[in-house]
Design a protein around this motif. Structure first.
Motif, short mmCIF file in Angstrom:
data_model
loop_
_atom_site.label_atom_id
_atom_site.label_comp_id
_atom_site.label_asym_id
_atom_site.label_seq_id
_atom_site.Cartn_x
_atom_site.Cartn_y
_atom_site.Cartn_z
N ALA A 121 0.92 -1.25 -0.03
CA ALA A 121 -0.03 0.11 0.03
C ALA A 121 0.90 1.24 -0.07
O ALA A 121 0.66 2.14 -0.82
CB ALA A 121 -0.99 0.02 1.34
N PHE A 122 1.81 1.27 0.75
CA PHE A 122 3.03 2.46 0.80
C PHE A 122 3.38 2.70 -0.53
O PHE A 122 3.61 3.65 -1.01
CB PHE A 122 3.81 2.06 1.95
N GLN A 123 3.80 1.56 -1.26
CA GLN A 123 4.59 1.43 -2.52
C GLN A 123 3.62 2.09 -3.55
O GLN A 123 4.04 3.03 -4.46
CB GLN A 123 4.98 0.10 -2.92
N ILE A 124 2.43 1.67 -3.65
CA ILE A 124 1.42 2.18 -4.68
C ILE A 124 1.05 3.54 -4.37
O ILE A 124 1.14 4.32 -5.25
CB ILE A 124 0.22 1.35 -4.34
N ALA A 125 1.16 4.08 -2.91
CA ALA A 125 0.63 5.55 -2.64
C ALA A 125 1.84 6.25 -3.21
O ALA A 125 1.94 7.32 -3.40
CB ALA A 125 0.51 5.60 -1.27
N ARG A 126 3.10 5.87 -3.25
CA ARG A 126 4.37 6.50 -3.68
C ARG A 126 4.54 6.24 -5.17
O ARG A 126 5.68 6.66 -5.75
CB ARG A 126 5.45 6.23 -2.75
N GLY A 127 3.92 5.46 -5.68
CA GLY A 127 4.20 5.25 -7.29
C GLY A 127 5.37 4.46 -7.46
O GLY A 127 6.17 4.44 -8.58
N LEU A 128 5.72 3.56 -6.54
CA LEU A 128 6.75 2.51 -6.58
C LEU A 128 6.29 1.15 -7.06
O LEU A 128 5.17 1.00 -6.98
CB LEU A 128 7.48 2.33 -4.93
N VAL A 129 7.29 0.19 -7.40
CA VAL A 129 6.81 -0.96 -7.78
C VAL A 129 6.31 -1.68 -6.36
O VAL A 129 6.97 -1.82 -5.51
CB VAL A 129 8.09 -1.88 -8.40
N ALA A 130 4.90 -2.17 -6.53
CA ALA A 130 4.32 -2.72 -5.50
C ALA A 130 4.61 -4.20 -5.07
O ALA A 130 3.70 -4.93 -5.17
CB ALA A 130 2.80 -2.45 -5.47
N ASP A 131 5.86 -4.39 -4.70
CA ASP A 131 6.16 -5.81 -4.73
C ASP A 131 6.30 -6.49 -3.05
O ASP A 131 6.73 -7.47 -2.85
CB ASP A 131 7.70 -6.12 -5.40
N GLY A 132 5.96 -5.37 -2.20
CA GLY A 132 5.85 -5.89 -1.01
C GLY A 132 7.08 -6.18 -0.33
O GLY A 132 7.38 -6.52 0.86
N TYR A 133 8.26 -5.87 -0.88
CA TYR A 133 9.50 -6.14 -0.40
C TYR A 133 9.79 -5.06 0.62
O TYR A 133 10.08 -3.95 0.55
CB TYR A 133 10.70 -6.17 -1.60
N VAL A 134 10.50 -5.73 1.70
CA VAL A 134 10.79 -4.83 2.89
C VAL A 134 12.50 -4.91 2.93
O VAL A 134 13.10 -5.82 3.24
CB VAL A 134 10.47 -5.39 4.40
N GLY A 135 13.09 -3.90 2.43
CA GLY A 135 14.61 -3.82 2.19
C GLY A 135 14.98 -2.50 2.52
O GLY A 135 14.24 -1.72 2.79
N PRO A 136 16.41 -2.40 2.25
CA PRO A 136 17.07 -1.13 2.71
C PRO A 136 16.43 0.12 2.10
O PRO A 136 16.26 1.19 2.66
CB PRO A 136 18.72 -1.18 2.42
N ASP A 137 16.24 -0.08 0.65
CA ASP A 137 15.80 1.05 -0.02
C ASP A 137 14.23 1.61 0.44
O ASP A 137 13.82 2.64 0.95
CB ASP A 137 15.27 0.90 -1.42
N LEU A 138 13.62 0.73 1.12
CA LEU A 138 12.22 0.88 1.78
C LEU A 138 12.37 1.46 3.00
O LEU A 138 11.76 2.52 3.11
CB LEU A 138 11.41 -0.38 1.87
N LEU A 139 13.23 1.03 3.59
CA LEU A 139 13.26 1.61 4.90
C LEU A 139 14.03 3.03 4.99
O LEU A 139 13.21 4.07 5.60
CB LEU A 139 14.44 0.77 5.93
N ASP A 140 14.67 3.32 4.15
CA ASP A 140 15.44 4.75 3.71
C ASP A 140 14.26 5.70 3.29
O ASP A 140 14.03 6.82 3.76
CB ASP A 140 16.45 4.75 2.66
N ALA A 141 13.28 5.12 2.55
CA ALA A 141 12.05 5.88 2.05
C ALA A 141 11.09 6.29 3.18
O ALA A 141 10.56 7.48 3.27
CB ALA A 141 11.21 4.99 0.97
N LEU A 142 10.95 5.20 4.07
CA LEU A 142 10.19 5.59 5.28
C LEU A 142 10.95 6.43 6.06
O LEU A 142 10.36 7.35 6.81
CB LEU A 142 9.76 4.26 5.87
N ARG A 143 12.04 6.56 6.44
CA ARG A 143 12.66 7.27 7.37
C ARG A 143 12.79 8.72 6.71
O ARG A 143 12.44 9.70 7.35
CB ARG A 143 14.25 6.85 7.41
N GLY A 144 12.61 8.84 5.37
CA GLY A 144 12.68 10.03 4.69
C GLY A 144 11.39 10.86 4.75
O GLY A 144 11.04 11.86 4.99
N ASP A 145 10.38 9.73 5.00
CA ASP A 145 8.92 10.12 5.02
C ASP A 145 8.38 10.76 6.53
O ASP A 145 7.92 11.38 6.61
CB ASP A 145 7.93 9.18 4.56
N GLY A 146 9.41 10.20 7.53
CA GLY A 146 8.86 10.48 8.75
C GLY A 146 9.69 11.28 9.45
O GLY A 146 9.64 11.57 10.58
N ARG A 147 11.10 11.88 8.98
CA ARG A 147 11.97 12.48 9.62
C ARG A 147 12.10 13.65 8.94
O ARG A 147 11.96 13.93 7.95
CB ARG A 147 13.21 11.74 9.69
#
Length: 160
Positions: A134-160
């Motif tokens: 759902a996060f990936q879809i909302a951000r226009g990313l490939v919605a593969d559901g993968y929890v990796g370093p890029d996802l964590l960096d994106a989440l940190r950027g959204d929340g900090r």
């Protein structure tokens, strides 16, 4: 296949062989998928890595040990012992592996951003995968559901 909707992947998404075939999914050799009943496509390294068709047996293995990597290892070893082929794609090389603490942080940040993971436990299950998609879809990313370093960096950027 080209243009495949990665949001259809994950252990919480099941389809019959003919449904996957209609979406362009084929075997490693390009052949027709066997009729294994309800199956899921698992992308343990995201859209850039290997794609695995999981069957009921995969879920039986998960009952013994809930670690996806364990079930993949046991399933792949069994396939290879029966004459099956090795994986046709590799895991991304050089990508840092997320710790349980990193996964917990991702779950916290997802939930705080409105993508509820149904709890923070440091493990990647279907609720976390759905929230990631759902996060990936909302951000226009490939919605593969993968929890990796890029996802964590994106989440940190959204929340900090």
């Amino acid at each position: 296949p080209e243009g495949f909707d990665y949001a259809l992947t994950g252990l919480d998404q099941t389809r019959e062989a003919q449904e996957w075939a209609a979406l362009g999914v084929v075997t490693i050799d390009g052949g027709r998928l066997p009729d294994y009943g309800a199956t899921s496509i698992l992308l343990p390294a995201g859209a850039q890595g290997v794609a695995l068709l999981t069957t009921r047996n995969f879920h039986v293995i998960l009952r013994y040990n809930k670690a996806i990597s364990y079930a993949i290892g046991i399933g792949h070893l069994s396939d290879r012992l029966a004459g099956g082929k090795e994986f046709a794609a590799d895991w991304p090389v050089g990508e840092r592996e997320l710790s349980s603490g990193d996964i917990s942080e991702a779950q916290f940040l997802l939930s705080r951003a409105g993508f509820d993971t149904q709890g923070i436990d440091g493990m990647i299950g279907p609720n976390t995968t759905r929230a990631v998609r759902a996060f990936q879809i909302a951000r226009g990313l490939v919605a593969d559901g993968y929890v990796g370093p890029d996802l964590l960096d994106a989440l940190r950027g959204d929340g900090r």
